[in-house]
Design an enzyme around this catalytic site. Sequence first.
Site, PDB file in Angstrom:
ATOM      1  N   LYS A 296       0.833  -1.208   0.000  1.00 18.58           N
ATOM      2  CA  LYS A 296       0.000   0.000   0.000  1.00 18.58           C
ATOM      3  C   LYS A 296       0.867   1.258   0.000  1.00 18.58           C
ATOM      4  CE  LYS A 296      -2.390  -0.990   3.728  1.00 18.58           C
ATOM      5  NZ  LYS A 296      -1.909  -2.337   4.114  1.00 18.58           N
TER       6      LYS A 296
ATOM      7  N   ARG B 213      11.421  -6.492   5.053  1.00 19.19           N
ATOM      8  CA  ARG B 213      11.236  -5.049   4.830  1.00 19.19           C
ATOM      9  C   ARG B 213      12.177  -4.212   5.691  1.00 19.19           C
ATOM     10  NH1 ARG B 213       5.356  -2.415   4.922  1.00 19.19           N
ATOM     11  NH2 ARG B 213       5.278  -2.977   7.112  1.00 19.19           N
TER      12      ARG B 213
ATOM     13  N   ARG C 268      11.007  -1.919  11.314  1.00 25.39           N
ATOM     14  CA  ARG C 268       9.870  -1.530  12.145  1.00 25.39           C
ATOM     15  C   ARG C 268       9.649  -2.572  13.243  1.00 25.39           C
ATOM     16  NH1 ARG C 268       4.986   0.041   8.110  1.00 25.39           N
ATOM     17  NH2 ARG C 268       3.867  -1.112   9.699  1.00 25.39           N
TER      18      ARG C 268
ATOM     19  N   ARG D  52      -0.574  -9.088  13.156  1.00 25.60           N
ATOM     20  CA  ARG D  52      -1.153  -8.130  12.207  1.00 25.60           C
ATOM     21  C   ARG D  52      -1.994  -8.837  11.148  1.00 25.60           C
ATOM     22  NH1 ARG D  52       4.094  -5.608  10.453  1.00 25.60           N
ATOM     23  NH2 ARG D  52       2.980  -4.311   8.951  1.00 25.60           N
TER      24      ARG D  52
HETATM   25  P1  ADP Z   1       0.801  -2.030   7.645  1.00 23.31           P
HETATM   26  O1  ADP Z   1      -0.257  -1.815   6.616  1.00 23.31           O
HETATM   27  O2  ADP Z   1       2.096  -2.452   7.065  1.00 23.31           O
HETATM   28  O3  ADP Z   1       0.373  -2.887   8.804  1.00 23.31           O
HETATM   29  P2  ADP Z   1       0.606   0.760   8.575  1.00 23.31           P
HETATM   30  O4  ADP Z   1       1.795   1.616   8.469  1.00 23.31           O
HETATM   31  O5  ADP Z   1      -0.560   1.054   7.715  1.00 23.31           O
HETATM   32  O6  ADP Z   1       1.177  -0.683   8.347  1.00 23.31           O
HETATM   33  O7  ADP Z   1       0.097   0.721  10.085  1.00 23.31           O
HETATM   34  C1  ADP Z   1       0.954   0.433  11.164  1.00 23.31           C
HETATM   35  C2  ADP Z   1       0.180   0.355  12.480  1.00 23.31           C
HETATM   36  O8  ADP Z   1      -0.445   1.614  12.746  1.00 23.31           O
HETATM   37  C3  ADP Z   1      -0.963  -0.662  12.497  1.00 23.31           C
HETATM   38  O9  ADP Z   1      -0.526  -1.968  12.811  1.00 23.31           O
HETATM   39  C4  ADP Z   1      -1.855  -0.046  13.577  1.00 23.31           C
HETATM   40  O10 ADP Z   1      -1.377  -0.317  14.877  1.00 23.31           O
HETATM   41  C5  ADP Z   1      -1.731   1.431  13.339  1.00 23.31           C
HETATM   42  N1  ADP Z   1      -2.767   1.928  12.399  1.00 23.31           N
HETATM   43  C6  ADP Z   1      -2.559   2.480  11.172  1.00 23.31           C
HETATM   44  N2  ADP Z   1      -3.734   2.804  10.591  1.00 23.31           N
HETATM   45  C7  ADP Z   1      -4.708   2.438  11.472  1.00 23.31           C
HETATM   46  C8  ADP Z   1      -6.132   2.491  11.451  1.00 23.31           C
HETATM   47  N3  ADP Z   1      -6.802   2.988  10.399  1.00 23.31           N
HETATM   48  N4  ADP Z   1      -6.796   2.030  12.537  1.00 23.31           N
HETATM   49  C9  ADP Z   1      -6.147   1.527  13.602  1.00 23.31           C
HETATM   50  N5  ADP Z   1      -4.821   1.428  13.682  1.00 23.31           N
HETATM   51  C10 ADP Z   1      -4.087   1.888  12.633  1.00 23.31           C
END
Ligand code: ADP
Length: 223
Positions: free
Chosen positions: A16, A130, A163, A174
């Site tokens: 994404k 990653r 990360r 996750r």
């Molecule tokens: P990825 O898609 O690789 O898991 P992101 O960078 O989108 O990583 O998100 C990292 C973390 O940030 C998630 O695991 C969550 O804890 C938090 N997070 C991000 N966006 C949201 C959301 N819309 N709702 C709840 N938690 C979120």
Amino acid sequence: MTAPNLILLGPPGAGKGTHAEYLEKKMGLAHISTGDILRQAVAEVTELGKKAQQYMDAGQLVPDELVIELAKERLAKPDCARGWLLDGFPRTVAQAQALTKFMAEVKIPAPLVINMVISDEEVIGRLSGRRMCRGCPTIFNVERDDIDVGDSCPVCGGEIYIRTDDQPAAVKERLQVYKRQTEPVIEYYGQRGQLVTVDVEGEQADVARCLLVAATGGEMSDE
Ligand code: ADP
Ligand code: ZN
């Protein structure tokens, strides 16, 4: 083409972030990543960051109230008038409903939702390899880019890091969180007729082409 509003859905590791950067440049959209905003809040130890960190490190979702507030604030900024691309939001049905309500209130048309499809095995391989840069948004892979912690970023010279939530236990969590809480969001948009699906398991350049076609309804291609 009117200013489009797009949502990228897909499991962690679907690409994404990488593809959002590409679509942002190609289409001139405002790229909004709730993950990036939250990571920055954690790094700056803001009130939001202090509340969010424990959830993020464990690979769990940050509570809906916090994220919905953050997303609404961001979507109200002037740069969003040129169209936006949401990456990592909405991640629960409650977030999707809040977004629908917000868009109706400010009278912006329903977004197009792109569902990025990829297998669990591929996700696990990608996330464990990653590597991130502290200085710029480039995302690397240990094998593909021959880069690891201790090297410096070939783009900006920044420090390369892993990360916390890319550690194996958090990756597993996750994926489970995604299946339990985010897959219902696919159904939510599917029922509303707003969903297109793109297979993202192939080569990055091919996937980028398919996403651009999906995002522009065929009006733009990468030639
Ligand atoms: P990825 O898609 O690789 O898991 P992101 O960078 O989108 O990583 O998100 C990292 C973390 O940030 C998630 O695991 C969550 O804890 C938090 N997070 C991000 N966006 C949201 C959301 N819309 N709702 C709840 N938690 C979120
Ligand atoms: Zn860098």
